[in-house]
Design a protein around this motif. Structure first.
Motif, PDB file in Angstrom:
ATOM      1  N   ASN A  23     -10.261   5.077 -12.997  1.00  0.00           N
ATOM      2  CA  ASN A  23     -10.139   5.603 -11.643  1.00  0.00           C
ATOM      3  C   ASN A  23     -10.490   7.082 -11.593  1.00  0.00           C
ATOM      4  OD1 ASN A  23      -8.311   3.396  -9.996  1.00  0.00           O
ATOM      5  ND2 ASN A  23      -7.794   3.475 -12.172  1.00  0.00           N
ATOM      6  N   THR A  25      -9.947   9.310  -8.732  1.00  0.00           N
ATOM      7  CA  THR A  25      -9.304   9.198  -7.429  1.00  0.00           C
ATOM      8  C   THR A  25      -8.678  10.525  -7.038  1.00  0.00           C
ATOM      9  OG1 THR A  25      -7.850   7.786  -6.094  1.00  0.00           O
ATOM     10  CG2 THR A  25      -7.091   8.329  -8.321  1.00  0.00           C
ATOM     11  N   VAL A  29      -2.758  10.086  -4.472  1.00  0.00           N
ATOM     12  CA  VAL A  29      -2.423   8.683  -4.746  1.00  0.00           C
ATOM     13  C   VAL A  29      -2.421   8.304  -6.224  1.00  0.00           C
ATOM     14  CG1 VAL A  29      -3.389   8.037  -2.512  1.00  0.00           C
ATOM     15  CG2 VAL A  29      -4.797   7.798  -4.569  1.00  0.00           C
ATOM     16  N   ASN A  32       0.643   6.333  -7.256  1.00  0.00           N
ATOM     17  CA  ASN A  32       0.742   5.067  -6.533  1.00  0.00           C
ATOM     18  C   ASN A  32      -0.218   4.023  -7.085  1.00  0.00           C
ATOM     19  OD1 ASN A  32       1.255   7.494  -4.851  1.00  0.00           O
ATOM     20  ND2 ASN A  32       1.937   6.022  -3.305  1.00  0.00           N
ATOM     21  N   THR A  33      -1.482   4.420  -7.235  1.00  0.00           N
ATOM     22  CA  THR A  33      -2.488   3.443  -7.651  1.00  0.00           C
ATOM     23  C   THR A  33      -2.308   3.047  -9.112  1.00  0.00           C
ATOM     24  OG1 THR A  33      -4.048   5.269  -8.036  1.00  0.00           O
ATOM     25  CG2 THR A  33      -4.189   4.118  -5.945  1.00  0.00           C
ATOM     26  N   ASN A  66     -13.016   7.231  -5.750  1.00  0.00           N
ATOM     27  CA  ASN A  66     -12.325   7.500  -4.487  1.00  0.00           C
ATOM     28  C   ASN A  66     -12.496   8.980  -4.162  1.00  0.00           C
ATOM     29  OD1 ASN A  66      -9.932   8.589  -3.011  1.00  0.00           O
ATOM     30  ND2 ASN A  66      -9.222   6.473  -3.014  1.00  0.00           N
ATOM     31  N   CYS A 197      -6.208   3.240  -0.678  1.00  0.00           N
ATOM     32  CA  CYS A 197      -6.630   3.628  -2.024  1.00  0.00           C
ATOM     33  C   CYS A 197      -6.119   2.619  -3.052  1.00  0.00           C
ATOM     34  CB  CYS A 197      -6.124   5.021  -2.356  1.00  0.00           C
ATOM     35  SG  CYS A 197      -6.630   6.300  -1.192  1.00  0.00           S
ATOM     36  N   THR A 198      -4.889   2.146  -2.845  1.00  0.00           N
ATOM     37  CA  THR A 198      -4.347   1.103  -3.720  1.00  0.00           C
ATOM     38  C   THR A 198      -5.171  -0.162  -3.605  1.00  0.00           C
ATOM     39  OG1 THR A 198      -2.112   2.005  -3.570  1.00  0.00           O
ATOM     40  CG2 THR A 198      -2.305  -0.310  -4.183  1.00  0.00           C
ATOM     41  N   ALA A 201      -8.265   0.219  -5.699  1.00  0.00           N
ATOM     42  CA  ALA A 201      -7.967   0.112  -7.126  1.00  0.00           C
ATOM     43  C   ALA A 201      -7.780  -1.341  -7.543  1.00  0.00           C
ATOM     44  CB  ALA A 201      -6.718   0.920  -7.460  1.00  0.00           C
TER      45      ALA A 201
END
Length: 264
Positions: A23, A25, A29, A32-33, A66, A197-198, A201
């Protein structure tokens, strides 16, 4: 294969293979991701330094790019990672966060979109902006419905030769000809930052085990939406939703997926 059964088969494959998902990103996030990928059974890596992204991309089973918090160094890292992934035939996902809001975001999204992503995952305004239409973007939030952007998504997918997944009340995934709709999800999910965004992923994780990008994206979105529904049933608000969402991703079972995944 029955669509709900396909969702379960892909989720099971992610859990069994634990694909490494690279990732690049945004700061907002990352936690979280990474936790969502772990909960679903994948192995996340948050690697963005331009000195190592190319090396890491070829080690991974999928790459997710991202553009949520852009900077020149990060954009260069994205370019290098995408080039390496393409050379190694590693599928990659583009999340054009806020495309249409500023010239920098819009041009960066357009540049990366020309580099053959397997999937572009965005909200309605982002997809409309990338398709060259007025998306009425408000920062990184969408002010348009996914229904309103479906034809733009189909046109964008056809023009770029990719799959476009536009998320909203109903999620749509299209390669320009096929269209798959996913009706899972809950309004409370929109109150948690980075839920899109999650989604991107998780699309990366599912691409690592399912070569058909339309099916991979649709199944990933169904899993996230279903987990959101289950989490909302136990949550008082967005804070507790985040905790219950991770638990739901981790505990989803075949019976629940077959009974409640709404993919058409």
């Amino acid at each position: 294969m029955e669509l709900s059964a396909g969702v379960w088969e892909s989720l099971k494959a992610v859990r069994e293979r634990s694909p490494l998902v690279h990732n690049i990103t945004n700061y907002v996030v990352m936690n979280n991701t990474a936790n969502a990928l772990l909960a679903v059974g994948a192995s996340p890596a948050m690697v963005h330094a331009r000195e190592e992204v190319a090396d890491f991309a070829v080690l991974s089973q999928a790459l997710v790019v991202n553009i949520g918090t852009l900077s020149p160094d990060w954009v260069e890292g994205m370019r290098l990672a995408v080039h390496a992934a393409r050379q190694a035939r590693v599928p990659w996902v583009l999340d054009p966060v806020g495309a249409g809001a500023t010239r920098y975001r819009t041009t960066t999204s357009a540049e990366l979109a020309r580099q053959a992503p397997a999937v572009i995952r965005g909200n309605a305004s982002e997809v409309l902006a990338m398709a060259g239409e007025a998306g009425a973007t408000r920062g990184v939030d969408s002010t348009r419905s996914s229904d309103a952007s479906l034809e733009a998504a189909r046109g964008l997918a056809s023009r770029l030769g990719t799959v476009v997944a536009v998320t909203g009340k109903t999620d749509y995934v299209t390669d320009g000809s096929r269209v798959v709709a996913v009706d899972n999800g809950h309004p409370l999910m929109a109150r948690v930052t980075g839920m899109g965004c999650t989604a991107s992923a998780l699309v990366g994780a599912f691409l690592a085990v399912e070569p058909d990008a339309v099916l991979a994206a649709a199944r990933a979105l169904a899993v996230l939406g279903l987990a959101g529904e289950l989490a909302a049933e136990q949550s008082k608000g967005p804070g507790s939703l985040q905790l219950h969402l991770l638990d739901a991703l981790y505990t989803l079972d075949e019976a629940t997926v077959r009974a409640r995944a709404r993919v058409r």
